[in-house]
Enzyme design. Structure first.
Site, PDB file in Angstrom:
ATOM      1  N   CYS A  16       0.865  -1.184   0.000  1.00 21.85           N
ATOM      2  CA  CYS A  16       0.000   0.000   0.000  1.00 21.85           C
ATOM      3  C   CYS A  16       0.897   1.227   0.000  1.00 21.85           C
ATOM      4  O   CYS A  16       2.105   1.108   0.098  1.00 21.85           O
ATOM      5  CB  CYS A  16      -0.864   0.031   1.254  1.00 21.85           C
ATOM      6  SG  CYS A  16      -1.775  -1.495   1.513  1.00 21.85           S
TER       7      CYS A  16
ATOM      8  N   ARG B 188       1.422   1.734  -5.999  1.00 24.29           N
ATOM      9  CA  ARG B 188       1.584   0.793  -4.885  1.00 24.29           C
ATOM     10  C   ARG B 188       0.262   0.125  -4.502  1.00 24.29           C
ATOM     11  O   ARG B 188       0.229  -0.761  -3.649  1.00 24.29           O
ATOM     12  CB  ARG B 188       2.149   1.515  -3.651  1.00 24.29           C
ATOM     13  CG  ARG B 188       3.533   2.102  -3.849  1.00 24.29           C
ATOM     14  CD  ARG B 188       4.039   2.706  -2.556  1.00 24.29           C
ATOM     15  NE  ARG B 188       4.145   1.707  -1.516  1.00 24.29           N
ATOM     16  CZ  ARG B 188       5.209   0.955  -1.295  1.00 24.29           C
ATOM     17  NH1 ARG B 188       6.279   1.109  -2.038  1.00 24.29           N
ATOM     18  NH2 ARG B 188       5.215   0.052  -0.336  1.00 24.29           N
TER      19      ARG B 188
ATOM     20  N   TRP C 236      -3.778  -1.651  -1.345  1.00 22.42           N
ATOM     21  CA  TRP C 236      -3.717  -2.851  -2.198  1.00 22.42           C
ATOM     22  C   TRP C 236      -4.053  -3.973  -1.234  1.00 22.42           C
ATOM     23  O   TRP C 236      -3.229  -4.379  -0.418  1.00 22.42           O
ATOM     24  CB  TRP C 236      -2.312  -2.994  -2.774  1.00 22.42           C
ATOM     25  CG  TRP C 236      -2.107  -4.217  -3.606  1.00 22.42           C
ATOM     26  CD1 TRP C 236      -1.529  -5.387  -3.210  1.00 22.42           C
ATOM     27  CD2 TRP C 236      -2.450  -4.383  -4.976  1.00 22.42           C
ATOM     28  NE1 TRP C 236      -1.499  -6.264  -4.264  1.00 22.42           N
ATOM     29  CE2 TRP C 236      -2.045  -5.687  -5.348  1.00 22.42           C
ATOM     30  CE3 TRP C 236      -3.069  -3.560  -5.928  1.00 22.42           C
ATOM     31  CZ2 TRP C 236      -2.237  -6.171  -6.645  1.00 22.42           C
ATOM     32  CZ3 TRP C 236      -3.253  -4.055  -7.198  1.00 22.42           C
ATOM     33  CH2 TRP C 236      -2.838  -5.341  -7.552  1.00 22.42           C
TER      34      TRP C 236
ATOM     35  N   ASN D 244       1.043   0.362   6.114  1.00 22.47           N
ATOM     36  CA  ASN D 244       1.473  -0.424   4.971  1.00 22.47           C
ATOM     37  C   ASN D 244       2.255  -1.611   5.510  1.00 22.47           C
ATOM     38  O   ASN D 244       3.151  -1.435   6.329  1.00 22.47           O
ATOM     39  CB  ASN D 244       2.368   0.431   4.059  1.00 22.47           C
ATOM     40  CG  ASN D 244       3.049  -0.399   2.993  1.00 22.47           C
ATOM     41  OD1 ASN D 244       2.517  -1.418   2.562  1.00 22.47           O
ATOM     42  ND2 ASN D 244       4.229   0.019   2.578  1.00 22.47           N
ATOM     43  N   GLY D 245       1.894  -2.821   5.070  1.00 19.81           N
ATOM     44  CA  GLY D 245       2.579  -4.022   5.549  1.00 19.81           C
ATOM     45  C   GLY D 245       1.551  -5.071   5.911  1.00 19.81           C
ATOM     46  O   GLY D 245       0.371  -4.939   5.571  1.00 19.81           O
TER      47      GLY D 245
ATOM     48  N   GLU E 134      10.437 -20.112 -19.279  1.00 19.76           N
ATOM     49  CA  GLU E 134      10.063 -18.773 -18.820  1.00 19.76           C
ATOM     50  C   GLU E 134      11.129 -17.752 -19.251  1.00 19.76           C
ATOM     51  O   GLU E 134      10.796 -16.639 -19.654  1.00 19.76           O
ATOM     52  CB  GLU E 134       9.855 -18.784 -17.293  1.00 19.76           C
ATOM     53  CG  GLU E 134       9.679 -17.430 -16.627  1.00 19.76           C
ATOM     54  CD  GLU E 134       8.481 -16.616 -17.126  1.00 19.76           C
ATOM     55  OE1 GLU E 134       7.651 -17.136 -17.904  1.00 19.76           O
ATOM     56  OE2 GLU E 134       8.401 -15.434 -16.755  1.00 19.76           O
TER      57      GLU E 134
ATOM     58  N   LYS F 136      10.432 -14.389 -21.494  1.00 19.41           N
ATOM     59  CA  LYS F 136      10.818 -13.030 -21.076  1.00 19.41           C
ATOM     60  C   LYS F 136      11.597 -12.339 -22.181  1.00 19.41           C
ATOM     61  O   LYS F 136      11.324 -11.195 -22.523  1.00 19.41           O
ATOM     62  CB  LYS F 136      11.694 -13.066 -19.825  1.00 19.41           C
ATOM     63  CG  LYS F 136      11.098 -13.195 -18.476  1.00 19.41           C
ATOM     64  CD  LYS F 136      10.139 -12.168 -18.003  1.00 19.41           C
ATOM     65  CE  LYS F 136       8.769 -12.364 -18.580  1.00 19.41           C
ATOM     66  NZ  LYS F 136       7.827 -13.140 -17.878  1.00 19.41           N
TER      67      LYS F 136
ATOM     68  N   GLU G 122       9.406 -11.524 -25.379  1.00 23.56           N
ATOM     69  CA  GLU G 122       8.323 -10.534 -25.281  1.00 23.56           C
ATOM     70  C   GLU G 122       8.820  -9.102 -25.142  1.00 23.56           C
ATOM     71  O   GLU G 122       8.134  -8.183 -25.558  1.00 23.56           O
ATOM     72  CB  GLU G 122       7.299 -10.893 -24.189  1.00 23.56           C
ATOM     73  CG  GLU G 122       7.741 -10.726 -22.767  1.00 23.56           C
ATOM     74  CD  GLU G 122       6.650 -11.086 -21.767  1.00 23.56           C
ATOM     75  OE1 GLU G 122       5.472 -10.815 -22.025  1.00 23.56           O
ATOM     76  OE2 GLU G 122       7.000 -11.637 -20.709  1.00 23.56           O
TER      77      GLU G 122
ATOM     78  N   HIS H 144      17.071 -34.440 -30.817  1.00 21.63           N
ATOM     79  CA  HIS H 144      15.954 -34.972 -31.613  1.00 21.63           C
ATOM     80  C   HIS H 144      15.444 -33.961 -32.641  1.00 21.63           C
ATOM     81  O   HIS H 144      14.327 -34.081 -33.121  1.00 21.63           O
ATOM     82  CB  HIS H 144      14.830 -35.421 -30.675  1.00 21.63           C
ATOM     83  CG  HIS H 144      15.282 -36.504 -29.745  1.00 21.63           C
ATOM     84  ND1 HIS H 144      15.387 -37.816 -30.137  1.00 21.63           N
ATOM     85  CD2 HIS H 144      15.711 -36.450 -28.466  1.00 21.63           C
ATOM     86  CE1 HIS H 144      15.853 -38.531 -29.116  1.00 21.63           C
ATOM     87  NE2 HIS H 144      16.051 -37.727 -28.094  1.00 21.63           N
TER      88      HIS H 144
ATOM     89  N   LYS I  32      -1.192  -5.927 -20.475  1.00 22.40           N
ATOM     90  CA  LYS I  32      -0.883  -6.497 -19.166  1.00 22.40           C
ATOM     91  C   LYS I  32      -1.899  -7.570 -18.797  1.00 22.40           C
ATOM     92  O   LYS I  32      -1.560  -8.588 -18.225  1.00 22.40           O
ATOM     93  CB  LYS I  32      -0.855  -5.383 -18.110  1.00 22.40           C
ATOM     94  CG  LYS I  32      -0.517  -5.856 -16.702  1.00 22.40           C
ATOM     95  CD  LYS I  32       0.904  -6.369 -16.629  1.00 22.40           C
ATOM     96  CE  LYS I  32       1.261  -6.981 -15.294  1.00 22.40           C
ATOM     97  NZ  LYS I  32       2.416  -7.896 -15.398  1.00 22.40           N
TER      98      LYS I  32
HETATM   99  O1  M6R Z   1      -2.695 -12.054 -15.229  1.00 19.96           O
HETATM  100  P1  M6R Z   1      -2.310 -13.444 -15.594  1.00 19.96           P
HETATM  101  O2  M6R Z   1      -1.248 -13.997 -14.680  1.00 19.96           O
HETATM  102  O3  M6R Z   1      -3.470 -14.376 -15.706  1.00 19.96           O
HETATM  103  O4  M6R Z   1      -1.648 -13.319 -17.031  1.00 19.96           O
HETATM  104  C1  M6R Z   1      -1.216 -14.438 -17.726  1.00 19.96           C
HETATM  105  C2  M6R Z   1      -0.349 -14.061 -18.899  1.00 19.96           C
HETATM  106  O5  M6R Z   1      -1.056 -13.238 -19.779  1.00 19.96           O
HETATM  107  C3  M6R Z   1       0.931 -13.335 -18.476  1.00 19.96           C
HETATM  108  O6  M6R Z   1       1.673 -14.098 -17.565  1.00 19.96           O
HETATM  109  C4  M6R Z   1       1.807 -13.021 -19.693  1.00 19.96           C
HETATM  110  O7  M6R Z   1       2.310 -14.210 -20.236  1.00 19.96           O
HETATM  111  C5  M6R Z   1       2.939 -12.065 -19.327  1.00 19.96           C
HETATM  112  N1  M6R Z   1       3.038 -11.023 -20.292  1.00 19.96           N
HETATM  113  C6  M6R Z   1       4.273 -12.712 -19.279  1.00 19.96           C
HETATM  114  O8  M6R Z   1       5.286 -11.829 -18.935  1.00 19.96           O
END
Ligand code: M6R
Length: 627
Positions: free
Chosen positions: A2, A27, A74, A100-101, A502, A506, A509, A525, A622
């Site tokens: 928060c 926050r 939050w 906050n905490g 993963e 990263k 993207e 393979h 997002k």
């Molecule tokens: O909000 P969510 O965790 O459900 O989102 C899932 C994916 O859309 C999200 O993790 C996406 O792959 C990110 N951009 C990865 O960095």
């Protein structure tokens, strides 16, 4: 996570508080509120929703007070609502608190207060604080023996004791967890009391006025001179100065530091981008995610009371993108520890493939936002077919939390960068805890000592993540070498294979470099045909039982020209491997939390080298709220 702001001085407090809250909305933004001193009364204005709701819903222009505290929330304990919004008052309305905490032992404190005649109205952990301060203030002013005992404990070198400060110190002595607290006392004009432990707090110094905030940006427009409050410290903030105390209530001198940040840099707390800030927030985020779910090296998940874990014969873990990778990274913990077959599925596939589900199926959904359309649809399908559903979510009150039978929250705080970083490590943390809980409930006491050992191990992970972050420059140098590459491959075995997946996501993207991952044994393979001179390959090897095989696969790639970087916590000294990135040792079960951090940093620095907008990569949102 928060944000808090406070003000004492000669201006009207409200504009300072509101502007401060607006710049702290990153926050948290599910509710907001403020309290001001008004002629021996405390006036509170608070509601659910963003800070703007406060100015829309209340006539704040007519509030003349020059002393106030404020909060943007939050939610962690208690869903977003008007009632759960801060500030919180004690029963007598003498003390107001913003916090906050997380107060980890709030349930115990709540029971103590109820036993002493107090009533608690909200579902927050915070409401115990003003009431506990009231309890101690009352005791200090009415119980001579108690007062003398406290004076001896705290105030031998501090003759003119401020009873509110002493009551606040007694109260914080009973609290476990993290807090940055601002406290108003209705009868103490012109001052705000503060206390801090494990949550950020700064005091900004002005001419005849002083400011308090979680982060510098909230008050940077008023001053560039700050005191940085350390854990265990308390203070009394008045217009003409601030008095600081250590935990023994001895007065201490603190150095005033000048900050030369511009407004944009300050919003990101000095980091160039939200993504980097969020990467560096991971030690705190993981620590808060572990929070109260591990107590005395045992799992404590009251949120799951009522789930009969023995009845399940299989688990589906369902999510999208990075959240699904968190499922993959923990699949083996469910299988190896809880001995239950576990399938990890993409939500977008799961919902269309008629999965075999009945009332003996446990479905676990993972989502940072709690709003991903495919994950919501998959959750609804699982419920319709009779499964028990548990969701691991970061955003309190989001759609998934409302549909799911049970919810476990990660406490990553708001994640603003599109590329998910701290949400991933917090998801892996929560899923690991869930796997241990299921193992405990299904297997019984014969697994207790193993779980105890793992809980201990998990509790040390935040400090180890910090160690990895301390070597961030290593990844910055590597990025300078890699950023012109057309393709980058990631590889590992077991848990490491999913870190590789993963890591590849990263990089692609945010840097738009083609990146792919393969389990090390799979290269032969087919994918090995892609290896040519200088193609970067990032290998991850964190499990001593299978490292030798991973390394031997990496050497096969190296002889075909690959430029190999090895991320490892093992003693692998192979002179042929071009780069070795060392991370701290830990159980292979949790190594993915450490191993992903250098890969997050690498992606970030590669994108920066390419001059890209790291926080808002092209074509991505997002939260993916359409299928
Ligand atoms: O909000 P969510 O965790 O459900 O989102 C899932 C994916 O859309 C999200 O993790 C996406 O792959 C990110 N951009 C990865 O960095």
């Amino acid at each position: 996570m928060c944000g808090i702001v406070g003000y004492v001085g000669s201006q009207r407090a409200v504009p300072v508080l509101i502007n401060g809250l607006l710049s702290l909305e990153y926050r948290g933004y599910d509710s907001a509120g403020l309290a001001v001193l008004n002629n021996k009364n405390i006036d509170v204005f608070k509601n659910q929703g963003r800070v703007k709701n406060l100015t829309d819903n209340f006539d704040l222009d007519s509030v003349a007070s020059k002393v106030g505290i404020a909060h943007t929330r939050w939610a962690t304990h208690g869903k977003p609502s008007d009632l759960n919004a801060h500030p919180h008052l004690d029963n007598s309305k003498t003390f107001a608190v913003v916090h906050n905490g997380i107060i980890e032992n709030y349930d115990k404190v709540k029971k103590f207060l109820i036993a002493n005649g107090y009533e608690l109205y909200s579902q927050t952990d915070t409401e115990v604080i003003p009431n506990l301060v009231h309890y101690y203030y009352n005791k200090l002013t009415n119980d001579v023996e108690f007062r003398q005992a406290q004076m001896l404990t705290y105030s031998t070198r501090y003759s003119s004791v401020d009873d509110v400060l002493l009551a606040l110190r007694c109260a914080t002595g009973d609290l476990t967890g993290s807090y940055a607290i601002e406290l108003l006392a209705s009868f103490s004009p012109d001052q705000v009391y503060i206390a801090k432990k494990d949550s950020p707090m700064v005091v900004g110094s002005g001419e005849g006025e002083n400011f308090i905030a979680s982060d510098i940006p909230a008050i940077l427009q008023h001053t560039k001179n700050f005191y940085f409050i350390e854990d265990g410290e308390l203070g009394i903030v008045k217009p003409d100065g601030v008095t600081f105390f250590n935990g023994s209530l001895e007065k201490i001198n603190k150095e005033l530091k000048s900050i030369e940040w511009d407004a944009e840099a300050s919003e990101k707390n000095g980091f160039d981008d939200y993504m980097l800030k969020e990467i560096f927030e991971q030690p705190r985020a993981i620590r808060e995610t572990i929070g109260t779910s591990i107590v005395d090296n045992a799992i404590a998940l009251p949120e799951l009371d009522g789930v009969d874990f023995k009845k399940f014969n299989m688990i589906y873990i369902v999510a999208c993108g990075t959240a699904m990778h968190a499922g993959l990274a923990t699949k083996s913990i469910f299988e190896n520890l809880a001995h239950i077959p576990t399938i990890v599925d993409m939500a977008s596939e799961f919902r269309y493939r008629n999965p075999l589900i009945d009332d003996k199926t446990l479905c676990v959904f993972i989502s940072q936002s709690g709003e991903t359309a495919d994950t919501i649809a998959a959750l609804k399908l699982a419920k319709e077919q009779g499964a028990t559903t548990i969701s691991v979510v970061n955003v309190i009150g989001s759609s998934i939390t409302r549909v799911s039978d049970y919810v476990l929250y990660t406490h990553a705080g708001p994640e603003i960068a599109v590329a998910s970083t701290k949400a991933f490590t917090c998801q892996v943390t929560t899923l690991s805890i869930l796997a241990m809980e299921i193992a405990s409930k299904r297997i019984g006491s014969s697994i207790d000592s193993k779980i105890k050992e793992l809980c201990k191990e998990l509790s040390h992970i935040p400090d180890k993540v910090k160690e990895v972050l301390d070597n961030a420059d290593e990844m910055k140098s590597l990025a300078k070498e890699l950023y012109k590459s057309k393709d980058v491959y990631f590889t590992g075995r077991g848990f490491d294979a999913y870190v590789a997946t993963e890591g590849a996501l990263k990089l692609k993207e945010i840097s738009y470099i083609h990146a792919d991952s393969y389990p090390s044994g799979e290269f032969k393979h087919g994918p090995i045909a892609l290896i040519e001179k200088d193609v970067p390959v990032i290998g991850i090897a964190t499990n001593e039982d299978i490292n030798a095989k991973t390394v031997s696969n990496l050497l096969e790639l190296l002889t075909r020209g690959a430029n190999v970087t090895l991320v490892t916590n093992q003693k692998i000294e192979n002179p042929e491997i071009q780069h070795t990135v060392k991370i701290p040792e830990c159980s292979p079960l949790f190594a993915s939390i450490l191993a992903i951090v250098p890969l997050q940093l690498l992606s970030y620095y590669v994108a920066k080298e390419k001059g890209l907008d790291v926080d808002k990569p092209r074509n991505l949102a997002k939260s993916v709220t359409v299928e």
